[in-house]
Scaffold this motif. Structure first.
Motif, mmCIF file in Angstrom:
data_model
loop_
_atom_site.group_PDB
_atom_site.id
_atom_site.type_symbol
_atom_site.label_atom_id
_atom_site.label_comp_id
_atom_site.label_asym_id
_atom_site.label_seq_id
_atom_site.Cartn_x
_atom_site.Cartn_y
_atom_site.Cartn_z
ATOM 1 N N ASP A 49 0.756 -1.402 -0.376
ATOM 2 C CA ASP A 49 0.138 0.112 0.088
ATOM 3 C C ASP A 49 1.219 1.230 -0.179
ATOM 4 O O ASP A 49 1.959 1.445 0.718
ATOM 5 C CB ASP A 49 -1.098 -0.502 1.654
ATOM 6 C CG ASP A 49 -2.023 0.798 1.284
ATOM 7 O OD1 ASP A 49 -3.310 1.425 0.263
ATOM 8 O OD2 ASP A 49 -1.491 2.015 1.431
ATOM 9 N N ARG A 50 0.530 2.082 -0.273
ATOM 10 C CA ARG A 50 0.974 3.494 -0.591
ATOM 11 C C ARG A 50 1.336 4.132 0.750
ATOM 12 O O ARG A 50 2.061 5.465 0.335
ATOM 13 C CB ARG A 50 0.758 4.182 -1.904
ATOM 14 C CG ARG A 50 -0.419 5.476 -1.064
ATOM 15 C CD ARG A 50 -0.533 5.719 -3.102
ATOM 16 N NE ARG A 50 -2.668 6.745 -2.626
ATOM 17 C CZ ARG A 50 -1.914 7.872 -2.357
ATOM 18 N NH1 ARG A 50 -0.682 8.597 -1.902
ATOM 19 N NH2 ARG A 50 -3.062 8.754 -2.375
ATOM 20 N N ARG A 51 0.247 3.779 1.588
ATOM 21 C CA ARG A 51 0.124 4.629 2.717
ATOM 22 C C ARG A 51 0.910 3.556 4.305
ATOM 23 O O ARG A 51 0.567 3.414 5.610
ATOM 24 C CB ARG A 51 -1.057 4.720 3.496
ATOM 25 C CG ARG A 51 -1.683 6.588 2.703
ATOM 26 C CD ARG A 51 -3.029 6.883 3.027
ATOM 27 N NE ARG A 51 -3.090 7.788 2.390
ATOM 28 C CZ ARG A 51 -4.349 7.996 2.172
ATOM 29 N NH1 ARG A 51 -3.942 6.583 1.161
ATOM 30 N NH2 ARG A 51 -4.655 8.932 0.809
ATOM 31 N N MET A 94 -2.755 18.638 -0.141
ATOM 32 C CA MET A 94 -2.519 17.135 -1.186
ATOM 33 C C MET A 94 -2.142 16.668 -2.074
ATOM 34 O O MET A 94 -2.428 17.674 -3.353
ATOM 35 C CB MET A 94 -4.127 16.991 -0.762
ATOM 36 C CG MET A 94 -5.228 15.908 0.439
ATOM 37 S SD MET A 94 -6.705 16.252 -0.009
ATOM 38 C CE MET A 94 -7.533 17.379 0.097
ATOM 39 N N CYS A 95 -1.275 15.752 -2.469
ATOM 40 C CA CYS A 95 -0.718 15.636 -3.260
ATOM 41 C C CYS A 95 -2.125 14.945 -4.736
ATOM 42 O O CYS A 95 -3.213 14.862 -3.910
ATOM 43 C CB CYS A 95 0.416 14.337 -3.534
ATOM 44 S SG CYS A 95 -0.368 12.566 -2.961
ATOM 45 N N GLU A 96 -1.675 14.913 -6.133
ATOM 46 C CA GLU A 96 -2.549 14.156 -6.786
ATOM 47 C C GLU A 96 -2.952 13.253 -5.907
ATOM 48 O O GLU A 96 -4.698 12.877 -6.565
ATOM 49 C CB GLU A 96 -2.400 13.971 -8.352
ATOM 50 C CG GLU A 96 -2.096 14.875 -9.200
ATOM 51 C CD GLU A 96 -1.518 15.244 -10.756
ATOM 52 O OE1 GLU A 96 -1.583 13.959 -11.678
ATOM 53 O OE2 GLU A 96 -0.331 15.637 -11.015
ATOM 54 N N ALA A 97 -2.525 12.672 -5.587
ATOM 55 C CA ALA A 97 -3.402 10.639 -5.768
ATOM 56 C C ALA A 97 -4.496 10.932 -4.447
ATOM 57 O O ALA A 97 -5.379 10.886 -4.912
ATOM 58 C CB ALA A 97 -2.212 10.157 -5.565
ATOM 59 N N CYS A 98 -3.757 11.878 -3.388
ATOM 60 C CA CYS A 98 -4.676 12.492 -2.172
ATOM 61 C C CYS A 98 -5.984 12.880 -2.947
ATOM 62 O O CYS A 98 -7.202 12.999 -2.768
ATOM 63 C CB CYS A 98 -3.810 12.823 -1.233
ATOM 64 S SG CYS A 98 -2.652 11.670 -0.724
ATOM 65 N N ARG A 99 -5.732 13.870 -3.630
ATOM 66 C CA ARG A 99 -6.746 14.642 -4.528
ATOM 67 C C ARG A 99 -7.614 13.754 -5.265
ATOM 68 O O ARG A 99 -9.017 13.873 -4.868
ATOM 69 C CB ARG A 99 -6.142 15.653 -5.264
ATOM 70 C CG ARG A 99 -6.937 16.882 -5.727
ATOM 71 C CD ARG A 99 -7.487 17.623 -5.600
ATOM 72 N NE ARG A 99 -7.078 18.604 -4.218
ATOM 73 C CZ ARG A 99 -7.653 19.124 -3.604
ATOM 74 N NH1 ARG A 99 -9.570 19.510 -3.491
ATOM 75 N NH2 ARG A 99 -7.069 19.905 -2.703
ATOM 76 N N ASN A 138 -7.624 13.929 4.923
ATOM 77 C CA ASN A 138 -6.952 12.273 4.359
ATOM 78 C C ASN A 138 -5.077 13.574 4.038
ATOM 79 O O ASN A 138 -5.458 14.414 4.240
ATOM 80 C CB ASN A 138 -7.626 13.398 2.287
ATOM 81 C CG ASN A 138 -7.012 11.488 2.271
ATOM 82 O OD1 ASN A 138 -6.604 10.449 2.297
ATOM 83 N ND2 ASN A 138 -7.032 11.831 0.185
ATOM 84 N N ALA A 139 -4.418 12.146 4.151
ATOM 85 C CA ALA A 139 -3.395 12.665 3.530
ATOM 86 C C ALA A 139 -1.774 11.376 3.260
ATOM 87 O O ALA A 139 -2.329 10.164 3.310
ATOM 88 C CB ALA A 139 -2.141 13.494 4.566
ATOM 89 N N CYS A 140 -0.881 11.426 2.634
ATOM 90 C CA CYS A 140 0.237 10.562 2.546
ATOM 91 C C CYS A 140 1.488 10.702 2.734
ATOM 92 O O CYS A 140 1.836 12.018 2.961
ATOM 93 C CB CYS A 140 -0.606 9.670 0.690
ATOM 94 S SG CYS A 140 0.413 10.740 0.124
ATOM 95 N N PRO A 141 2.087 9.946 2.714
ATOM 96 C CA PRO A 141 3.979 10.058 2.829
ATOM 97 C C PRO A 141 4.230 11.649 2.227
ATOM 98 O O PRO A 141 5.177 12.487 2.611
ATOM 99 C CB PRO A 141 4.490 9.107 2.713
ATOM 100 C CG PRO A 141 3.319 7.719 2.920
ATOM 101 C CD PRO A 141 2.558 8.132 2.407
ATOM 102 N N GLU A 142 3.599 11.583 0.591
ATOM 103 C CA GLU A 142 4.430 11.633 0.088
ATOM 104 C C GLU A 142 3.586 13.796 0.293
ATOM 105 O O GLU A 142 4.712 14.914 -0.214
ATOM 106 C CB GLU A 142 3.121 12.237 -1.630
ATOM 107 C CG GLU A 142 3.596 10.717 -1.850
ATOM 108 C CD GLU A 142 5.205 11.340 -2.167
ATOM 109 O OE1 GLU A 142 5.666 11.958 -3.009
ATOM 110 O OE2 GLU A 142 6.229 10.066 -2.383
ATOM 111 N N CYS A 143 2.491 14.169 1.000
ATOM 112 C CA CYS A 143 1.690 15.474 0.491
ATOM 113 C C CYS A 143 1.541 16.011 2.351
ATOM 114 O O CYS A 143 1.055 16.479 3.063
ATOM 115 C CB CYS A 143 0.961 15.238 0.040
ATOM 116 S SG CYS A 143 -0.408 14.795 0.365
ATOM 117 N N GLY A 144 1.946 14.582 3.161
ATOM 118 C CA GLY A 144 0.926 14.833 4.439
ATOM 119 C C GLY A 144 1.570 15.158 6.060
ATOM 120 O O GLY A 144 3.115 15.533 5.429
HETATM 121 ZN ZN ZN Z 1 -1.452 13.013 -0.839
#
Ligand code: ZN
Ligand code: ZN
Ligand code: FE
Length: 752
Positions: free
Chosen positions: A119-121, A156-161, A177-183
């Protein structure tokens, strides 16, 4: 074909309600739209009559896990023939009234992703979705939308958005909402904190509503040094177990308690410690119980998983100060306690402590429960604010049928807590758009809450007697008006006769009460000092019981100096330094001291808690308690029923050789039985069938269970606090219920 417009009220924003509506409409082949507005959710659907009916029914029945639907109102419109179903953007403007939901523990779906290497998270400590994650603690205003949360600074990054904008995604409009890229990210690599904890260090961990102080719970040296640095003598520390299995190895759990542990609110559950539980002695000295919770944020899950054992997780504060929640302040205040800080860059907006539940009683209602509203049985015709009491302070904002009881603020005894109280009030006023016209408060003139309430200008003030507020809170949470008989037992409450109440039999409802009985009045020798030193209450009770100069009981020999005993005995006979009290809490203190359990306390309620802890639960014996009719302790009131426990105290003195476990049990049984007899007598005389038990003394599980059983045996209906605490944390809601009822009866102006 029919078309219906429906309004849904309750906790319906930020909980995935609109995507749920979208899916449901798709499933039933309905067209229309849905939007969030200031009152909740508004929608229109069009389709076959049967499908529309089933849609309306399922709105509440199948609502998402974090939603709490309070009402659905529908009206029929002319069909328009439109096609498709749309989620319309939030409407702005107008008064905000839509409830914000409480913070929710990480859901199973997010947990699976958290530990899924594909998973990306994977192992991302801030994973969340519409069904879980931070809410109340990050919300700065309403409507609940990302710019008004502490996530505003993270784009938010593109994937999160894409997830955020997709109605079929679990993260549709998940504001945090967040991920390692943007959060948000951690201040240090997690393994450093894990290694430190394993090695017995103390780590400050930034959580959801504030900082915790963590260390291994099986390491006596670590726990003892945490106690020393925190300046906390005996008050139990809470534990966080990695999973339910680990929690079961620590405490005996009922199925209901297990459900609480794994539920979305995730309170600390206080339960009986199991023999052989791997927790150091200084986790909860003098208590047969342990307070345990399970991880409720992804960071906790990762930490507990990697450390692989149960941790102490106690509030990040020194002594009785409020829990630290702002980073700089935390570093400053906890710097002398923690060896290491595990921080992150998502700000906490609202300080919120962990909630605590014991048996069926909520001892502290905070994270996971707040800010859910509690209904009022009488409409608050004008917006109001209730300022609560002083210890375990909460406040309550109310309008219409809804009351929002605040998170636990703490004891209003220092500047930091008062600041938190005032800030919390301003926040709730904005969040729920309550502009108070009525302000309710305790009668105690020295409570900081009373002073603050009275300083508020341009409102109508209403003083509510403390024990009446306890009674009203319990009636109101059960949706009742009374009248009922109330046995309200606590430590201290200001009586209108200027004595200290606390062992009261009331008859009343929301709008008023009479005091129909009380505990035998004694002196509080030396005032507030008697609360800190239970042996003084033993002396006061023996002085009252012997009507003379009581000898110091053998159980106190060597623990109290004979000269001090003599001084306190003199104070117990009267004088301005020794106010009159009918407090039941102080009688428990006296018995705890007589049993040799505790002569001085380090935290409120300690003596009574330890007395309960040692009771032999199989014992059924009792002591005598004569019930007599008597004049009130101070001139002015009507005569009433007096629980003459002087005889009880003398019987205990004669019985001390039976040992503290039996004496404690017999004393509990005695209070339960005599309370039931007294309530039954009052109920019969007044033609009532319902009894309310409340007040801080009923945090005592043994006493509560036995009193409920005795009352039910007598054929009475018993109400006890379930959603709100029986202690002073429930007072603000009781004050609001009283103020609403007084307004409805015309006793308070119904317009400003
Ligand atoms: Zn993200
Ligand atoms: Zn989730
Ligand atoms: Fe109280």
């Amino acid at each position: 074909m029919i078309r219906v417009r429906a309004r849904v009220e309750g906790t319906v924003q930020g909980v995935g309600f609109r995507p749920f509506v979208h899916r449901l409409a798709g499933e039933l082949d309905l067209s229309g739209w849905v939007l969030n507005d200031e009152r909740g959710v508004l929608l229109e659907v069009e389709g076959e009559a049967g499908s529309v009916d089933s849609f309306i029914r399922r709105l509440a029945a199948d609502a998402p896990p974090l939603a709490a639907v309070e009402s659905v109102t529908a009206e029929e419109l002319a069909a328009t023939g439109d096609r498709g179903f749309a989620i319309v953007a939030s409407e702005r403007g107008g008064p905000a009234d839509a409830p914000v939901s409480p913070d929710g523990a990480t859901c199973d779906d997010c947990l699976r992703e958290l530990f899924d290497p594909a998973d990306r998270r994977y192992r991302y400590p801030f994973i969340n979705c519409t069904n879980c994650g931070p809410r109340f603690t990050i919300v700065r205003g309403v409507p609940y939308d990302r710019p008004l949360t502490t996530m505003a600074g993270f784009e938010m990054c593109e994937a999160c958005r894409a997830e955020y904008e997709n109605p079929d995604d679990r993260r549709f409009h998940a504001q945090p909402n967040a991920c390692p890229e943007c959060g948000p990210s951690l201040s240090m690599p997690l393994p450093s904190a894990v290694d430190a904890l394993r090695a017995g260090r103390i780590v400050a961990v930034k959580g959801l509503g504030g900082y915790h102080l963590a260390c291994r719970c099986d390491d006596e040296t670590a726990v003892a040094s945490l106690r020393g640095r925190k300046h906390r003598e005996d008050k139990p520390f809470a534990l966080m177990a990695p999973d339910l299995e680990a929690a079961r190895s620590l405490v005996d759990l009922t199925p209901a308690e297990e459900a609480l542990l794994i539920g979305r609110a995730r309170p600390i559950v206080v339960a009986r410690r199991r023999p052989g539980a791997a927790a150091a002695g200084s986790v909860a000295p003098g208590s047969p119980d342990l307070g345990v919770m399970l991880p409720y944020t992804p960071l906790h899950h990762l930490l507990l998983h990697d450390v692989g054992r149960t941790l102490v997780m106690t509030s990040g504060n020194v002594s009785d100060e409020p829990i630290a929640y702002e980073d700089e302040d935390a570093v400053e205040r906890l710097g002398g306690i923690a060896d290491l800080f595990l921080m992150h860059d998502r700000p906490i907006h609202m300080r919120t402590d962990d909630s605590v539940v014991r048996g069926r009683v909520v001892l502290r209602r905070s994270r996971g429960y707040v800010p859910d509203s509690t209904a009022l049985p009488v409409e608050a015709a004008r917006p109001m604010l209730a300022y609560g009491a002083e210890l375990k302070s909460t406040f309550c904002a109310a309008k219409g049928r809804r009351a929002w009881v605040s998170h636990h603020i703490g004891d209003l005894e220092n500047w930091e807590t008062l600041r938190s109280f005032r800030g919390g009030i301003a926040h709730f006023e904005r969040l729920f758009s309550v502009e108070p016209e009525i302000v309710a408060h305790d009668l105690h003139p020295d409570y900081l809450s009373t002073k603050d309430a009275l300083e508020r200008e341009g409102v109508d003030h209403v003083g509510v007697q403390h024990h009446h507020a306890h009674l009203a809170a319990c009636l109101a949470e059960h949706g009742e008006h009374g009248p009922a008989v109330g046995a309200i037992f606590d430590g201290t409450g200001y009586g209108p006769d200027r004595t200290i109440w606390g062992g009261e039999l009331l008859v009343g409802g929301l709008a008023g009460f009479e005091r129909v009985g009380w505990l035998w009045p004694v002196r509080l020798p030396g005032g507030a000092r008697a609360i800190k030193e239970p042996w003084r209450m033993a002396c006061a009770w023996l002085t009252a019981a012997t009507e003379g100069d009581p000898a110091m009981p053998a159980s106190l020999a060597g623990r109290v100096e004979p000269e001090r005993w003599a001084q306190v005995a003199a104070l117990s006979r009267g004088g301005p330094a020794s106010p009159v009290t009918t407090s039941m809490g102080r009688l428990f203190d006296a018995v705890a001291a007589l049993c040799g359990v505790r002569t001085a306390v380090n935290y409120e309620g300690q003596a009574a808690a330890e007395l309960e802890g040692i009771a032999d639960r199989s014992e059924r014996g009792t002591y005598p308690v004569p019930l007599c009719s008597g004049e009130p302790p101070a001139p002015g009131g009507a005569p009433g029923l007096v629980l003459d426990t002087r005889e009880t105290v003398l019987a205990i003195l004669r019985d001390l050789s039976a040992g503290p476990a039996l004496v404690s049990a017999r004393f509990h049984n005695t209070v339960a039985a005599s309370t039931a007899i007294a309530c039954a007598r009052v109920a019969a005389a007044r033609g009532l069938d319902t009894v309310v038990l409340s007040g801080g003394v009923f945090q005592n599980r043994l006493l509560l269970e036995r009193t409920v059983a005795a009352l039910e045996d007598a054929g009475l209906r018993v109400l006890v606090p379930e959603r709100l605490p029986p202690n002073d944390g429930g007072i603000s809601y009781g004050q609001a219920a009283v103020a609403a009822a007084l307004t409805a009866e015309g006793a308070l102006p119904s317009t400003g």
